[in-house]
Design an enzyme around this catalytic site. Structure first.
Site, PDB file in Angstrom:
ATOM      1  N   ALA A 281      17.177  14.538  20.731  1.00 48.96           N
ATOM      2  CA  ALA A 281      17.706  15.580  21.608  1.00 48.96           C
ATOM      3  C   ALA A 281      19.153  15.289  22.011  1.00 48.96           C
ATOM      4  O   ALA A 281      19.965  16.200  22.181  1.00 48.96           O
ATOM      5  CB  ALA A 281      16.839  15.703  22.857  1.00 48.96           C
ATOM      6  N   ILE A 283      21.501  13.467  20.346  1.00 49.01           N
ATOM      7  CA  ILE A 283      22.498  13.363  19.269  1.00 49.01           C
ATOM      8  C   ILE A 283      22.635  14.700  18.551  1.00 49.01           C
ATOM      9  O   ILE A 283      21.666  15.194  17.967  1.00 49.01           O
ATOM     10  CB  ILE A 283      22.096  12.274  18.249  1.00 49.01           C
ATOM     11  CG1 ILE A 283      21.856  10.940  18.967  1.00 49.01           C
ATOM     12  CG2 ILE A 283      23.167  12.139  17.183  1.00 49.01           C
ATOM     13  CD1 ILE A 283      23.060  10.431  19.726  1.00 49.01           C
ATOM     14  N   ASP A 327      63.207  13.861   7.598  1.00 55.81           N
ATOM     15  CA  ASP A 327      64.395  13.509   6.843  1.00 55.81           C
ATOM     16  C   ASP A 327      65.345  14.706   6.875  1.00 55.81           C
ATOM     17  O   ASP A 327      64.939  15.834   7.181  1.00 55.81           O
ATOM     18  CB  ASP A 327      63.998  13.174   5.398  1.00 55.81           C
ATOM     19  CG  ASP A 327      65.120  12.485   4.642  1.00 55.81           C
ATOM     20  OD1 ASP A 327      66.134  12.129   5.275  1.00 55.81           O
ATOM     21  OD2 ASP A 327      64.980  12.318   3.423  1.00 55.81           O
ATOM     22  N   ASP A 616      60.104  12.572   1.382  1.00 58.61           N
ATOM     23  CA  ASP A 616      59.904  12.815  -0.046  1.00 58.61           C
ATOM     24  C   ASP A 616      60.248  11.612  -0.909  1.00 58.61           C
ATOM     25  O   ASP A 616      59.927  11.580  -2.081  1.00 58.61           O
ATOM     26  CB  ASP A 616      60.735  14.028  -0.504  1.00 58.61           C
ATOM     27  CG  ASP A 616      62.206  13.890  -0.144  1.00 58.61           C
ATOM     28  OD1 ASP A 616      62.643  12.753   0.132  1.00 58.61           O
ATOM     29  OD2 ASP A 616      62.914  14.911  -0.145  1.00 58.61           O
ATOM     30  N   ASP A 620      60.454   6.668   2.214  1.00 55.57           N
ATOM     31  CA  ASP A 620      59.632   7.263   3.270  1.00 55.57           C
ATOM     32  C   ASP A 620      58.194   6.761   3.260  1.00 55.57           C
ATOM     33  O   ASP A 620      57.453   6.982   4.216  1.00 55.57           O
ATOM     34  CB  ASP A 620      59.608   8.791   3.119  1.00 55.57           C
ATOM     35  CG  ASP A 620      60.979   9.414   3.307  1.00 55.57           C
ATOM     36  OD1 ASP A 620      61.721   8.942   4.178  1.00 55.57           O
ATOM     37  OD2 ASP A 620      61.311  10.353   2.568  1.00 55.57           O
ATOM     38  N   GLU A 685      17.543  20.218  26.237  1.00 57.75           N
ATOM     39  CA  GLU A 685      16.393  19.550  25.613  1.00 57.75           C
ATOM     40  C   GLU A 685      16.043  18.259  26.353  1.00 57.75           C
ATOM     41  O   GLU A 685      14.867  17.962  26.617  1.00 57.75           O
ATOM     42  CB  GLU A 685      16.695  19.253  24.143  1.00 57.75           C
ATOM     43  CG  GLU A 685      16.856  20.502  23.276  1.00 57.75           C
ATOM     44  CD  GLU A 685      17.357  20.193  21.878  1.00 57.75           C
ATOM     45  OE1 GLU A 685      17.500  21.144  21.085  1.00 57.75           O
ATOM     46  OE2 GLU A 685      17.631  19.007  21.583  1.00 57.75           O
ATOM     47  N   THR A 713      20.292  25.001  14.610  1.00 53.25           N
ATOM     48  CA  THR A 713      21.302  25.527  15.533  1.00 53.25           C
ATOM     49  C   THR A 713      22.569  24.675  15.575  1.00 53.25           C
ATOM     50  O   THR A 713      23.647  25.181  15.879  1.00 53.25           O
ATOM     51  CB  THR A 713      20.720  25.643  16.947  1.00 53.25           C
ATOM     52  OG1 THR A 713      20.147  24.384  17.332  1.00 53.25           O
ATOM     53  CG2 THR A 713      19.657  26.711  17.002  1.00 53.25           C
ATOM     54  N   ASP A 714      22.438  23.373  15.292  1.00 53.50           N
ATOM     55  CA  ASP A 714      23.627  22.519  15.262  1.00 53.50           C
ATOM     56  C   ASP A 714      24.580  22.919  14.138  1.00 53.50           C
ATOM     57  O   ASP A 714      25.775  22.645  14.213  1.00 53.50           O
ATOM     58  CB  ASP A 714      23.236  21.050  15.048  1.00 53.50           C
ATOM     59  CG  ASP A 714      22.914  20.353  16.356  1.00 53.50           C
ATOM     60  OD1 ASP A 714      22.967  21.018  17.402  1.00 53.50           O
ATOM     61  OD2 ASP A 714      22.620  19.147  16.333  1.00 53.50           O
TER      62      ASP A 714
END
Length: 875
Positions: A281, A283, A327, A616, A620, A685, A713-714
């Site tokens: 309930a 988690i 840059d 680029d 970097d 719950e 439902t999750d």
């Protein structure tokens, strides 16, 4: 490099490496040095094995709790529950493994730069060898188009230019020379050095290899890329904190229940099942799934906008970004030189176009003439050029004035001699035939050309060029350079003889060139400022050039804005707090080396900023990897930059970052919304189980029922919330505080109120069914389950914003919400009727009255919440 060979003359460097430049190393010496220094290649890094990646996914408090639930289920013979929980563990592990399975290919990309051959002097002869066979002391022969195989000290240079943009970020190829430079010269100012991975664009020369493999500048970058670990993505940190909090809640409740049950002599099996039910309930089993899919949907939306996200959670993190380090070259600018300004006693702007070539022998006609004749570049049919970038810019400008003018002048005035540009003379001159006489065209550094001129051409004719006038021209050249322009001078001479054609010249003009800002960048940076995001320019270019571009694109407003160099920031950890504060308030950093770029990034991160980094080049790569969000350019970006970055801009368009920021903010809001949705009914719950278990020691909801309901439902209603398109004006709000938890106090208040309301009606229905209706324990369980289940499904409508209407809002306009509700309702009803499944889930046949009680629970729960929202009691 251990030694600064750029401060030593060529003879000393040759003596250091015991080599004769004309002969090169002997074969025996090469073998000895290869044995000593190893092959000229970059070190390969050891990547995590797939098993290690998989094992890392199991290092989670939530997984530990679920594993404990599996063990307890097996011990008490609850095999279906144990198997169901195992399925959840496997599913979550697989999702985590998928998100982490990003092979770190940065070193492989760097190693690709090694796979080429190079020309050397060995045993007195020119030979071609594999680049990895190069050793310190080798004499490299350089020609246009060559890649540099190792770091080297230049000992000969003729019109030699090297493109170092991948290392320094400077857009213009660097003219190389042989003279020594200052001890404290930055990487971009070491004009007597050539670096591994850069390329020769023009001219020829020779160089002594001073460093190979990892003992090169690019090798140092490779070490930094390997050493710098990226901080955990903020979203992941917040979700982990939330999960741990939930685990401790479950452990606390289970412990309290166990102690109470032990002293009251309750059945151990019931207590174990209740603890497992609480674990399930508490988690949100679908949290990882929904977060992943919500981020993936955002990723797909961005892909349609030319933004490729390599790491899912990076989308949300970009929405939290408070600072963007960018840059200059090619990111804020076009990475293409263009003629910006003329000076010839008065200023002439580029925008003043001509409909036709000016009158022959006029001042501006002679400027065009010299520009086109003293020029070795060529234009292609598509308008692009071949040759020196500056010379290409001149041709492109001239062709805008009149198509075909370059060919017209070059055909009309035959070139008979040329004194090419070199680093010693700092000028180029050409001699042409002109009506039985000679015309000399000269261009070069302003100071050098001024020194060779004794006259100046004005619109009224030639005048003497005395020292006072020369000083004025010299000052104007300095002003143009201070404005960020690369400046050259043009001069000419008309003579009857060839000798001395580049002396006693007549000055024509100063030409200023600039790499102009890219389109829409100025507006994009303004939008960033409105969104509370600071844009910081970090470039290897000159401070004045950086300041000038920064002002043009709205990064700074003042011509006198402070520009710090990379050297200023070095060792910032040891500087005072006031100095650190000044650095953190600066908006422009210039002459920045790769290691210094990393220091600047760390400076802002230690200041509490969430930092996005664009880039680029090879230079970097370390910072892109260390940044909270690394953003590489898709078109011109080096392979190394692309591999370490979190996202790519396919169109190299800085404004595309804003699209990503907006999407990131929307996604975070969506994630917060569906977590409030999930946790509110998970809390209900927990409260239902606690209220019944602590009073009559009966389990009102079975673990398998909860697992089935939560996976339903999750995922589906929560997912529909997670992929919502969001509201406007998100870019008019400041970024969230980086330390702000994923759930604020207001979020927890909403969760508590929603959970309490849903639980209250469910608990009431359970006790009413048990004591007033007199139904069996199994029917009471079913009433509680279906009342809670359908309430959870329709609870999604409670997720509208406080200022939205009850029937017209983001939720009701979201077609996926309606699809999710229909699907969940169908599955719940199907599970009730399907034989086998209904038995597994402990469903019993129910009459009309129990079902009416279920409807009452749903209507009362949703109705109460909507009334309270309408009355502004909850927001």
């Amino acid at each position: 490099m251990a030694e600064k060979f750029y401060t030593q003359n060529t003879d000393k460097v040759a003596e250091h490496f015991n080599v004769e430049p004309k002969k090169g190393l002997s074969s025996d010496e090469v073998k000895s040095r290869r044995k000593q220094h190893g092959p000229n290649k970059l070190k390969e890094t050891k990547e995590k094995s797939l098993w290690q990646l998989l094992f890392d996914q199991l290092k989670s408090a939530v997984i530990y709790l679920l594993v404990a639930a599996v063990i307890v289920s097996f011990l008490f013979g609850d095999i279906p529950e144990a198997i169901a929980i195992i399925v959840v563990i496997v599913l979550n592990t697989a999702i985590g493994f998928y998100m982490e399975y990003q092979a770190r290919l940065s070193m492989k990309a760097l190693q690709k730069m090694d796979k080429f051959t190079t020309h050397l002097m060995r045993d007195g002869e020119e030979v071609e060898v594999d680049a990895k066979e190069v050793v310190p002391g080798d004499i490299i022969i350089l020609h246009a188009g060559n890649l540099i195989p190792a770091d080297a000290r230049i000992i000969e240079a003729s019109e030699l230019q090297i493109n170092e943009s991948a290392l320094t970020g400077e857009s213009v190829p660097i003219t190389k020379q042989t003279h020594t430079v200052e001890d404290d010269a930055q990487l971009g100012d070491r004009k007597n050095m050539a670096y591994k991975g850069t390329s020769v664009t023009m001219g020829k020369g020779k160089a002594i290899v001073t460093g190979t493999g990892m003992n090169t500048e690019i090798g140092g970058i490779s070490e930094m890329v390997s050493a710098e670990d990226k901080e955990s993505v903020p979203l992941n940190i917040k979700l982990n904190k939330l999960s741990k909090r939930l685990v401790w809640i479950v452990v606390g409740m289970a412990t309290a229940y166990g102690v109470l049950g032990y002293f009251t002599g309750k059945d151990l099996h019931i207590m174990a099942q209740t603890s497992i039910a609480w674990a399930i309930a508490a988690i949100p089993e679908g949290l990882a799934i929904v977060a992943t899919i919500a981020l993936a949907e955002g990723m797909l939306r961005l892909a349609r906008e030319q933004v490729i996200v390599k790491k899912l959670a990076a989308v949300e993190t970009l929405g939290e970004t408070t600072v963007i380090l960018t840059d200059k070259t090619g990111t804020l600018t076009k990475n293409k030189l263009s003629v910006s300004q003329f000076f010839f006693n008065k200023e002439r702007k580029k925008e003043e176009k001509l409909d036709e070539v000016p009158e022959e022998d006029s001042l501006f006609e002679k400027i065009l003439k010299v520009s086109l004749l003293c020029n070795n570049a060529e234009l292609k049919e598509d308008g692009s050029g071949k040759g020196d970038m500056l010379e290409i810019a001149i041709l492109q400008y001239a062709e805008e004035l009149k198509e075909g003018i370059t060919k017209e002048y070059r055909d009309k005035f035959e070139r008979i001699e040329e004194d090419p540009f070199d680093s010693d003379s700092m000028m180029m001159s050409t001699l042409h035939k002109q009506s039985g006489k000679y015309f000399s065209a000269v261009k070069g550094a302003a100071g050098v050309i001024l020194g060779r001129c004794n006259k100046v051409l004005t619109e009224d004719g030639e005048e003497d060029l005395d020292d006072e006038k020369k000083k004025k021209w010299d000052e104007e050249s300095d002003t143009m350079s201070a404005d960020g322009l690369r400046t050259i001078a043009l001069a000419y001479k008309e003579t009857d003889k060839k000798e001395g054609y580049d002396e006693d010249l007549t000055l024509l003009a100063l030409l200023g060139f600039i790499d102009p800002p890219a389109e829409n960048v100025k507006d994009a940076i303004k939008t960033c400022l409105n969104a509370g995001i600071h844009v910081i320019m970090v470039t290897g270019d000159h401070p004045e050039t950086a300041r000038n571009i920064a002002k043009q694109v709205n990064i700074v407003e003042d011509d006198k804005a402070t520009v710090y160099t990379g050297k200023d920031v070095e060792g910032f950890e040891d500087k005072s707090e006031d100095e650190k504060k000044k650095f953190a308030e600066s908006r422009v950093f210039a002459r920045v080396d790769p290691g210094q770029k990393l220091d600047i990034l760390k400076l802002f991160q230690e200041n509490g900023e969430i930092v996005g980094m664009t880039g680029d080049g090879v230079n970097d790569a370390p910072a892109l990897k260390k940044a909270d969000i690394g953003i590489a350019m898709g078109k011109r970006g080096t392979q190394v930059a692309k591999e370490v970055a979190d996202m790519l801009l396919k169109n190299d368009d800085f404004p595309s970052i804003l699209t990503a920021v907006r999407q990131g903010r929307i996604i975070f809001n969506n994630i917060r919304k569906f977590i409030v949705y999930q946790l509110s009914y998970h809390l209900s719950e927990i409260l239902v189980i606690a209220a019944v278990s602590f009073t009559i020691f009966t389990l009102p909801l079975r673990p398998l029922q909860l697992l089935f309901l939560n996976l339903l439902t999750d995922v589906f209603p929560a997912l529909a919330l997670g992929i919502g398109k969001g509201r406007g004006k998100v870019m008019e709000q400041p970024p969230k505080d980086p330390d702000e938890p994923i759930l604020t106090k207001q979020s927890w208040t909403l969760i508590s109120i929603y959970g309490a309301i849903i639980a209250a009606y469910t608990i009431g229905a359970y006790f009413f069914a048990t004591y007033s209706m007199g139904v069996s324990k199994e029917i009471a369980n079913n009433i509680a389950f279906f009342g809670l289940a359908f309430t959870q499904v329709f609870h999604v409508f409670d997720m509208r914003e406080k200022d939205e209407k009850i029937f017209i809002n983001q939720v009701t306009k979201n077609k996926y919400i309606w699809m999710a509700i229909a699907f969940c309702a169908a599955v719940l009803i199907a599970a009730y009727f399907i034989p086998g499944l209904n038995t597994l889930l402990s469903f019993q046949p129910m009459g009309l009255e129990p079902w009416l009680l279920v409807v009452a629970v749903v209507v009362a729960s949703i109705g109460t919440i909507q009334v309270l929202k309408g009355l502004k009691v909850i927001e």
